[in-house]
Design a protein around this motif. Sequence first.
Motif, short mmCIF file in Angstrom:
data_model
loop_
_atom_site.label_atom_id
_atom_site.label_comp_id
_atom_site.label_asym_id
_atom_site.label_seq_id
_atom_site.Cartn_x
_atom_site.Cartn_y
_atom_site.Cartn_z
N ARG A 68 0.68 -1.17 0.07
CA ARG A 68 -0.05 0.08 0.08
C ARG A 68 0.85 1.24 -0.11
O ARG A 68 1.86 1.26 0.89
CB ARG A 68 -0.81 -0.03 1.46
N ASP A 69 0.40 2.34 -0.75
CA ASP A 69 1.33 3.39 -0.81
C ASP A 69 0.34 4.67 -1.09
O ASP A 69 -0.32 4.69 -1.94
CB ASP A 69 2.30 3.20 -2.27
N ILE A 70 0.27 5.35 0.16
CA ILE A 70 -0.28 6.78 -0.02
C ILE A 70 0.43 7.63 -0.92
O ILE A 70 1.65 8.27 -0.74
CB ILE A 70 -0.64 7.32 1.39
N VAL A 71 -0.33 7.96 -1.84
CA VAL A 71 0.40 9.10 -2.92
C VAL A 71 -0.05 10.35 -2.81
O VAL A 71 0.88 11.30 -3.33
CB VAL A 71 0.07 8.35 -4.51
N TRP A 72 -1.06 10.82 -2.13
CA TRP A 72 -1.53 12.24 -2.25
C TRP A 72 -2.58 12.17 -1.03
O TRP A 72 -3.28 11.55 -0.95
CB TRP A 72 -2.11 12.53 -3.27
N ARG A 73 -2.38 13.21 0.13
CA ARG A 73 -3.31 13.58 0.97
C ARG A 73 -3.65 15.12 0.86
O ARG A 73 -2.96 15.89 0.67
CB ARG A 73 -2.44 13.48 2.38
N SER A 74 -5.11 15.22 1.24
CA SER A 74 -5.50 16.56 1.14
C SER A 74 -5.33 17.50 2.40
O SER A 74 -5.06 16.79 3.39
CB SER A 74 -7.09 16.22 0.87
N PRO A 75 -5.54 18.86 2.10
CA PRO A 75 -5.61 19.67 3.41
C PRO A 75 -7.04 19.01 3.97
O PRO A 75 -7.90 18.40 3.63
CB PRO A 75 -5.73 21.02 2.95
N ILE A 76 -6.97 19.46 5.49
CA ILE A 76 -8.09 19.04 6.15
C ILE A 76 -9.00 20.44 6.26
O ILE A 76 -8.82 21.71 6.36
CB ILE A 76 -7.78 19.16 7.74
N LEU A 77 -10.49 19.98 5.96
CA LEU A 77 -11.53 20.97 5.74
C LEU A 77 -12.41 20.84 6.81
O LEU A 77 -12.76 19.72 7.43
CB LEU A 77 -12.36 20.65 4.37
N LEU A 78 -12.74 21.83 7.67
CA LEU A 78 -13.74 21.95 8.35
C LEU A 78 -15.16 21.35 7.84
O LEU A 78 -15.72 22.28 6.98
CB LEU A 78 -14.14 23.21 9.42
N THR A 79 -15.78 20.31 8.29
CA THR A 79 -17.00 19.85 7.62
C THR A 79 -18.00 20.89 7.52
O THR A 79 -18.35 21.39 8.62
CB THR A 79 -17.66 18.56 8.37
N PRO A 80 -18.48 21.17 6.37
CA PRO A 80 -19.41 22.19 6.44
C PRO A 80 -20.73 21.85 6.48
O PRO A 80 -21.64 21.27 5.86
CB PRO A 80 -19.37 22.76 4.83
N PHE A 81 -21.49 22.46 7.93
CA PHE A 81 -22.88 22.02 7.90
C PHE A 81 -23.58 23.43 7.93
O PHE A 81 -23.17 24.59 8.27
CB PHE A 81 -23.00 21.59 9.29
N ARG A 82 -24.96 23.23 7.37
CA ARG A 82 -25.71 24.39 7.12
C ARG A 82 -26.37 24.63 8.50
O ARG A 82 -26.64 23.59 9.32
CB ARG A 82 -26.33 24.21 6.09
N THR A 83 -27.14 25.78 8.47
CA THR A 83 -28.14 25.77 9.53
C THR A 83 -29.48 25.28 9.51
O THR A 83 -29.93 25.12 10.53
CB THR A 83 -28.46 27.40 9.78
N ASP A 84 -29.73 24.76 8.33
CA ASP A 84 -30.96 23.99 8.17
C ASP A 84 -30.78 22.44 8.37
O ASP A 84 -31.39 21.57 8.12
CB ASP A 84 -31.63 24.02 6.93
N ASP A 85 -29.68 21.93 9.33
CA ASP A 85 -29.31 20.69 9.77
C ASP A 85 -28.96 19.77 8.33
O ASP A 85 -29.12 18.55 8.43
CB ASP A 85 -30.75 20.02 10.27
#
Length: 499
Positions: free
Chosen positions: A69-86
């Motif tokens: 197994r070889d990890i070839v690319w990792r993304s930056p971390i994103l705060l999960t976007p939750f809307r106000t309408d649940d």
Amino acid sequence: MHETDFSHEHSETVAERAAIARSIWAQDNLVFTTVSIDIGSSTSHLLFAKVALQRQSQAHSSRFVVIGRDIVWRSPILLTPFRTDDLIDAAVLGDFIDRCYRDAGFTKDQIDGGTVILTGEAIKRKNARAIDELFAAQAGKFVCASAGHKLEARLAAHGSGAVALSKARGICLLHIDIGGGTTKLALIDRGMIVGLAAFAIGGRLIATDARGDWTRIDHAARLVGNDLSLDLSSNLLADEAIRGQIVQRLATAATDIILDAPLDTLRRSLLLTEPLPRKAAPAALTLSGGVAEYIFGHEANDFGDIAQPLAQALAHELSVRSGLPLIDPGQRIRATVIGASQFTVQVSGKTIYLPDPYALPVRNVPVVHVTMDAGRLDRERIAAEIRGGLEEIDLDSVPGVTVAFTWRGDPEHARLHAAGEAILSALQPVRERIKHLLVAIDGDIAKTFGRLLHRELNWPGKIVCLDGVELHELDYIDLGELIAPPGVVPVVIKSLLFA
């Protein structure tokens, strides 16, 4: 003359031999490019990996196993976007994933498989299933949509490095993955996971909104507030001391559950699964997840939640009360997504039965497990076991059903015929409602067994029979398109659990 003719006749043998060698290698080896997307209570991220599989040809088996197994690319971390309408903000997530593909240099048609994992609070959102299926359809040629507390616990244990560490040291470890909304537990004894559980405590149960006001409080934090007799309907969350009381109670409750203290009303209400089976005593605690970034000093920033103070309180409680060392197994916040990239995909053996290749791909097929006797088969018991499993499935809302079993003993025609009759007699009353019949066998009899079901016993619908596939405590599978060479089918194993 003869030697000259011989040399001339074989002037291209080097190239031919190389082509033959490549062809032989392709029959027994696969390299998948996979994508894994983790949409969690607190953060979302993805990675691309290469997974190498090889057929166990020297063991006279058609099973393929992961050899690299070889990890070839990792993304930056994103705060999960939750809307106000649940709801989860699908547009923001979609833009993030599209940007990751571009930055990694991949196009979606270059991806062979992978997973979309929704965890913690993300599962509970009203559009969680739609989000999952949207990205599963768009993220690559064959990507599964996946969620479920025990599956996540298993993936985090593998992806963090805890399973490998337990095996290397020959000891029992209790792995704790603490995310934004949930904590997953895995008891690992000398490299084998022997127990899984989850409960609703995490670092983002209380958080600020876009303006920086402390307005978000999830259900588990409200339960703790009620336990402390706090009226959280008012703006008490803005008071750091009040948040501190809640954090300390969360840390105490989490430690109680982790260390198997007797369940009170609060702790029982926080459990998301049955309590962790205690089959061995751990020699140490390993930790992963976003909260573990703070525990091991890899993160110092405040992201408008309670992750940092929870990490401090929990580390103190665990150290003092357990007396066990707290170990960083290697991966923390990315543990689940790394596990998903490496440990959800199998491929079928090479003796599959697939009379109609256009029956694939197929996704979200529920699994019914059945036990095949090692000696003479008990047809009535087998049929009853399958019927019992079918009672829990709404066949009109799924694309088919998978009958999974381990085959023991010789593939004698009489025993195979008895097994086939037992399966089809159980399916007969609902035959018209089954769009696809999948048979997954831990053994090398798929082609023979599939032909028997289809041609001798006259199953009339679409049928796929796979061998070399091992299913444990799993709810659903996805099957990809036939890969030729080497003539195998990718199988993604998953669990689905939505609000």
